[in-house]
Design a protein around this motif. Sequence first.
Motif, PDB file in Angstrom:
ATOM      1  N   UNK A   1     -63.571  11.242  42.011  1.00 40.34           N
ATOM      2  CA  UNK A   1     -64.271  12.454  42.448  1.00 40.34           C
ATOM      3  C   UNK A   1     -63.247  13.524  42.866  1.00 40.34           C
ATOM      4  N   UNK A   2     -62.216  13.112  43.592  1.00 39.78           N
ATOM      5  CA  UNK A   2     -61.184  14.058  44.036  1.00 39.78           C
ATOM      6  C   UNK A   2     -60.473  14.690  42.835  1.00 39.78           C
ATOM      7  N   UNK A   3     -60.162  13.872  41.817  1.00 40.29           N
ATOM      8  CA  UNK A   3     -59.538  14.410  40.602  1.00 40.29           C
ATOM      9  C   UNK A   3     -60.422  15.466  39.953  1.00 40.29           C
ATOM     10  N   UNK A   4     -61.728  15.184  39.917  1.00 42.07           N
ATOM     11  CA  UNK A   4     -62.618  16.139  39.246  1.00 42.07           C
ATOM     12  C   UNK A   4     -62.771  17.429  40.061  1.00 42.07           C
ATOM     13  N   UNK A   5     -62.766  17.318  41.399  1.00 43.89           N
ATOM     14  CA  UNK A   5     -62.839  18.513  42.263  1.00 43.89           C
ATOM     15  C   UNK A   5     -61.591  19.387  42.062  1.00 43.89           C
TER      16      UNK A   5
END
Length: 395
Positions: A244-248
């Motif tokens: 999720x952090x990578x996508x944000x």
Amino acid sequence: MADNRRSAPFYMTATTQFGLEEVLAQELRQLGATIEKVGQRAIEFTGNIQLLYEACLWCRTAMRILKPFASFYAADEKALYREVGRVDWSKYIRQDQTFAITAVVNKSTFDHSLFVAQLTKDAIVDQFRNRTGERPSVDVKNPDIRLHLHMIENEVVLSLDASGESLHKRGYRQQTNVAPLNEALAAGLLLLAGWDGKKTLIDPMCGSGTLLTEAALIAQRIAPGLYHQGKFGFENWADFDAALWDSVQLDARQMRLEEPQAYLAGSDLSREFIELARENVAAADLEDFIRLGVRDVKEAKAPAKEAPGIVIMNPPYGERIGDELEMDALYKTIGDTLKSGFQGYDAYIFTGNLEAAKRIGLKASRRTPLYNGPIDCRLLKYELYQGTRKVSKPE
């Protein structure tokens, strides 16, 4: 595992500087947060884990994003130690991680925040030692897990600090020997000025360029957290969602606009400051968006080909004894420059010297109280009309 984007909302607190609360609340709203309370220097809001990551990445005026996880009443030392010991700390800290505690104590029977932090630390460490025979270490400088304890009238709230290093420390600023504005305050001044990221923006006393750098980040839709040094606090949490952090972060990188959105220019009398400004702008990878030059403020004028916008500056306040005459002269010069060189602009002067500000010789249409560190300041707005404002009488 449930998709975290749709995970249940939870309570968070974002901290900021005095006077920037409404600006930060608006930033959080734009990210999709539900604002629960606008307090002093803090905003309470709800949102999910994706919002927490986005708030750390995007909030320009926040200092820290905190996630409360326990609250209780502690009448005395024994009660504080006991209540802290009731929390299952293995959920929040692994014994191979380091941690640190920041305590803020207001209006309570405990008169010392360092003592409260120490007692809390003892309770946590003792719990680990009793359960496993081993304990996590304390690292005040660069801990894996930062805990925040807020005590008001003996009501205690424990939070995890999602930020790590304070969010205002963007990471683009090279070592400077000047006392620049902090980055969150600089962004706050631009947002308080209602600057839209499109209009012309001129800073004729730009120092090391913080206002212009923050303006370029706003104009080019660049997330300030992309410059953050080291890990964010939440990257060390037990429930960290790396995908999720990578996508944000990917979404944030794709938001960046490559075409210059606004005419941004700054100047300063000091060649040394302009060199520092160039280094900061280069470190932030913003050379294509900001024009810099060496120029005395009395020579400053609006760029001929650009439509009027905003002129903004943070002149010296003159803290040394005997600076009065010099400051009076400087602020008079600023007023003269605004009147002659920036007709049609809105001017914003951020200063901690309200006596000298009277020498500007214009009537402020708005005065916003703020602080620069410990200094009581105002953001003064002046509307510089085209020519004189004569009302023509009917025939």
